[in-house]
Motif scaffolding. Structure first.
Motif, PDB file in Angstrom:
ATOM      1  N   UNK A   1       9.606  12.131 -19.107  1.00 49.06           N
ATOM      2  CA  UNK A   1       9.320  13.246 -20.130  1.00 49.06           C
ATOM      3  C   UNK A   1       8.420  14.067 -19.430  1.00 49.06           C
TER       4      UNK A   1
ATOM      5  N   UNK B   1       9.902  13.509 -27.062  1.00 50.47           N
ATOM      6  CA  UNK B   1      10.799  12.506 -26.902  1.00 50.47           C
ATOM      7  C   UNK B   1      11.104  11.607 -28.026  1.00 50.47           C
TER       8      UNK B   1
ATOM      9  N   UNK C   1      10.660   6.344 -20.437  1.00 43.99           N
ATOM     10  CA  UNK C   1       9.648   7.430 -21.018  1.00 43.99           C
ATOM     11  C   UNK C   1       8.791   8.111 -19.980  1.00 43.99           C
ATOM     12  N   UNK C   2       8.858   7.596 -18.667  1.00 50.15           N
ATOM     13  CA  UNK C   2       7.928   8.264 -17.611  1.00 50.15           C
ATOM     14  C   UNK C   2       8.518   9.395 -17.143  1.00 50.15           C
TER      15      UNK C   2
ATOM     16  N   UNK D   1       5.807  13.550 -24.801  1.00 45.93           N
ATOM     17  CA  UNK D   1       6.349  12.202 -25.361  1.00 45.93           C
ATOM     18  C   UNK D   1       6.498  12.594 -26.972  1.00 45.93           C
TER      19      UNK D   1
END
Lengths: 354, 432
Positions: A57, A211, A54-55, A208
């Motif tokens: 994105x 995402x 997730x970092x 995010x």
């Protein structure tokens, strides 16, 4: 815990020492890819790679916004038609050629989209070797600098053609919504450090959200950037803020990509890497040498390096379609980009020495 | 007050909140990686906390009050747009931010200024330890005995719980203190005394807590108080001080020989210090405070460090205080509100009285006598750690005590920074 401590130490040492080492060897254009190598090495440590994903994105969102903010319609309108035609032909032609090659080699149409990631030319590499700002050189540099805009447009077009209807709706809806929302929010009276903070918040939120809905953060923030560049009065300070931290952000992005991807111990990985290098390298050389593009006045090697945008587009695709892709493909793509980058820089150096 | 600005800030806050609500509603209809949720919340929190911070400033309050309120409003206690799970996942950011804040606090302490105000600092600390601690203990024992709170019954338990509350009463929040000082760029003897007392008291509270835990364990009979236990506790503190000295030395080397990308460096330094402290089991805040203090006072590179801190402190404060605000749990307040209100009022009164006495006896300036107490109302990280550790060690009475302490923190974190800002302005140490 020890692994995490080691990663932070490695990042700190690398960040403050790599640039010195490479600058001393006059290889500054290679700076960037060494972080990718470091990321590959760190991926061998026992860490949970999934939690790092997730970092990635927000970094894609930041790159998209950065490119979008460079697009000014006033300048685009004034460009001569033949210049625009050349950029469109380079983008579509090279992408189509590489895509066809990938399809013939692998037989998997899903992988062809990676061709888009192999079409950009690293502006940093080219501007390093063509430092003279004469009119001819300026045209070549401008050609290289405007390519990302067309590549991202084509990237959007490909997504619209290949994505399910609901994802297209999300893409269009969020692109519009976030563009308007970013403009309203960033137009408020902020102190300089406040503007940067709002930008960080916007980038994290937009990326995010993308995402969550499986859409491209690169595309959505690119359109937000284009909208801001052409409608927001504060686009200059925004661009200044966003570009000021380019070095640490690119470093972290490449490092994370390397760590999340890793390098598989698989002969197929070597074969895939070699195929991508040969295919993209040959076609790029062919295009760079073509008389029509007017780039053959320079060494073809200058145009070999795909640069950071290539990795950003590749990562964007991989993050959304990771499960459906063969396991070795993304690392192979990354290493191929690295090899092309190294080829570009080293051959350029050799040309310079001649 | 610019009402047009306030209006547009409010409209933007409402718009982003509605948008985030719609995103959350939409996200429940698609399958996605659960790890993304906290980062999504973080993006939203950064924007609203910043907007609330600006709004607070427009209304004359410190930004951190706005950041905290944004966290409380959108956190699980009120609107619930940010869940408990998000807060838990984002807590790691706060531990890194805490290192940064401690480095910053240490860097703000100048030996020269401390020497000039040493008497006042020592006087106020001694006064707090005796009067504040004693006052709370004397009043809280009967109050707790008759409160009827489940778990806290009987004289022995009331004494133990009151003892912990007395320690909590002394504790302050260095993070809030330094954030308000940084925001208003306050400079002067009052600022130095407030910061000095807060920092030293942090160490004192740590020692007091360690010793008290040992004594209480001995009373309860779980682990008798022994010399080795005390040595171990003091050893940890000395080790942290040693590690801070060494870390500060390393930072000086960087500033001396590399001295580039100072903003990135300070963030990496905080990150690394946090990891090192956790790895070695050291007191993170103490270690970083000492490191910052060493750079400021034993090298010429102090201003360089402060420059790096000033360039990056806004994002760190906004994220830190908004997450801290979202983590504040008000659900306990309903059951213990009378006791909590009494404790908060009593503590404030005793802080006012003991600070006044301490300052008067040491011949401090009128500004310090009058306003220094405003700097000692905040409660945060260390207090919460005390509550958690007590709950773990003595679940029977630790659990209700934790509820009381959390409610106390929530109230003091809102009132404290506002009063401290007023104190700073009134003392004339805020640049206009």
């Amino acid at each position: 815990m020890l692994a995490r401590l080691f990663v932070i130490l490695a990042v700190a040492v690398a960040y403050f020492s790599f640039s010195v080492i490479f600058r001393k060897r006059k290889l500054s254009t290679f700076v960037g890819m060494e972080y990718l190598i470091l990321g590959f090495l760190l991926s061998k440590l026992p860490m949970e790679q999934a939690s790092l994903k997730p970092l990635l994105f927000p970094f894609l969102g930041w790159i998209g916004l950065l490119i979008g903010l460079e697009v000014d319609f006033h300048y685009l309108k004034e460009l001569p038609k033949h210049f625009l035609t050349k950029t469109v032909v380079w983008t579509t032609g090279l992408t189509a050629g590489i895509a066809l090659g990938i399809f013939l080699l692998t037989g998997k149409p899903g992988l062809c989209v990676f061709a888009l990631a192999l079409a950009p030319i690293s502006f940093r590499t080219v501007s390093h070797f063509i430092p003279d700002r004469g009119i001819e050189n300026r045209t070549a540099l401008f050609f290289v600098s405007i390519l990302p805009f067309f590549i991202l447009l084509l990237f959007t077009g490909v997504q619209i053609l290949t994505l399910p209807l609901i994802s297209i709706l999300y893409l269009l809806c969020f692109s519009t919504l976030f563009a308007i929302f970013s403009r309203t929010l960033l137009s408020l009276n902020h102190r300089p450090e406040g503007l940067l903070l709002v930008l960080i918040g916007v980038i994290v939120l937009v990326s995010e959200t993308c995402a969550v809905f499986h859409i491209s953060p690169l595309t959505v923030s690119f359109f937000a950037g284009v909208y801001l560049a052409n409608t927001c009065k504060k686009c200059d300070p925004i661009y200044r803020d966003i570009a000021a931290d380019e070095k640490p952000l690119y470093m972290l992005f490449l490092l994370l990509v390397g760590m999340v991807s890793g390098i598989p111990d698989d002969p197929e990985f070597l074969f895939s890497t070699l195929s991508i290098v040969l295919l993209a390298g040959l076609l790029r050389r062919l295009f760079a040498k073509a008389h029509w593009f007017n780039l053959n006045r320079y060494s073809w090697a200058y145009f070999m390096a795909p640069g950071g945008l290539a990795i950003a587009i590749g990562t964007d695709i991989w993050m959304r379609e990771g499960i459906s892709l063969p396991g070795v493909w993304f690392p192979a793509f990354l290493v191929a980009v690295m090899v092309l980058q190294a080829m570009g820089v080293l051959s350029g150096k050799m040309e310079e020495m001649k | 007050m610019n009402w047009k600005n306030i209006g547009s800030l409010l409209v933007n806050t409402i718009a982003i909140s509605v948008l985030f609500f719609l995103i959350l509603a939409g996200s429940s209809t698609v399958s996605h990686n659960s790890v993304i949720g906290p980062y999504l919340a973080l993006g939203f929190l950064i924007i609203v906390a910043y907007l609330f911070g600006v709004l607070a400033r427009e209304l004359g309050f410190p930004s951190l009050t706005g950041n905290l309120l944004a966290g409380i409003l959108f956190g699980p206690s009120v609107l619930g747009l940010i869940s408990h799970n998000d807060i838990r996942s984002l807590e790691f950011i706060n531990t890194i931010a805490l290192s940064f804040i401690a480095l910053s606090a240490g860097g703000e302490l100048k030996l020269k200024n401390l020497r000039e105000n040493a008497r006042a600092i020592a006087g106020i600390i001694l006064s707090h330890i005796s009067l504040l601690f004693g006052g709370i203990l004397i009043v809280m024992v009967p109050l707790l005995s008759f409160s009827g709170i489940q778990g806290i019954s009987g004289t022995k338990v009331s004494w133990m719980a009151a003892f912990m509350l007395a320690i909590v009463a002394i504790a302050n929040s260095p993070a809030s203190t330094i954030a308000v000082i940084n925001e208003y760029k306050a400079k002067g003897p009052f600022t130095d005394v407030a910061l000095g007392v807060t920092m030293v008291k942090d160490v004192v509270v740590l020692l007091l807590f360690a010793v008290s835990m040992g004594i209480i364990r001995g009373i309860v009979g779980t682990t008798p108080l022994s010399l080795s236990f005390l040595l171990h506790t003091f050893g940890d503190i000395f080790l942290s001080i040693g590690a801070g000295l060494a870390y500060g030395g390393l930072m000086i080397l960087f500033y001396r020989f590399v001295a580039k990308e100072i903003t990135v460096f300070i963030v990496i330094a905080a990150f690394l210090a946090n990891e090192l402290a956790h790895f070695a089991g050291l007191e993170q805040m103490l270690m970083c405070m000492i490191a910052g203090f060493v750079v400021q006072n034993f090298s010429r590179q102090g201003p360089l460090m402060i420059e790096g801190i000033e360039k990056s402190h806004l994002p760190i404060y906004v994220i830190f205080f908004s997450i801290a605000g979202a983590g504040l749990d008000f659900s306990y307040l309903g059951s213990v509100y009378i006791l909590v209100t009494l404790f908060v009022i009593l503590r404030a009164g005793l802080i006012f009285g003991s600070t006044l006495l301490g300052a008067k006896f040491t011949g401090a300036s009128p500004a310090i006598r009058k306003y220094a107490w405003t700097g000692f109302l905040t409660n945060a990280g260390l207090t919460l750690s005390i509550a958690i550790l007590v709950e773990k060690a003595f679940p029977d009475w630790g659990q209700p005590l934790k509820a009381i302490i959390i409610s106390v923190i929530a109230i003091n974190q809102i009132i404290g920074p506002v009063l401290f800002k007023i104190g700073l302005v009134k003392s004339g140490e805020v640049k206009t």
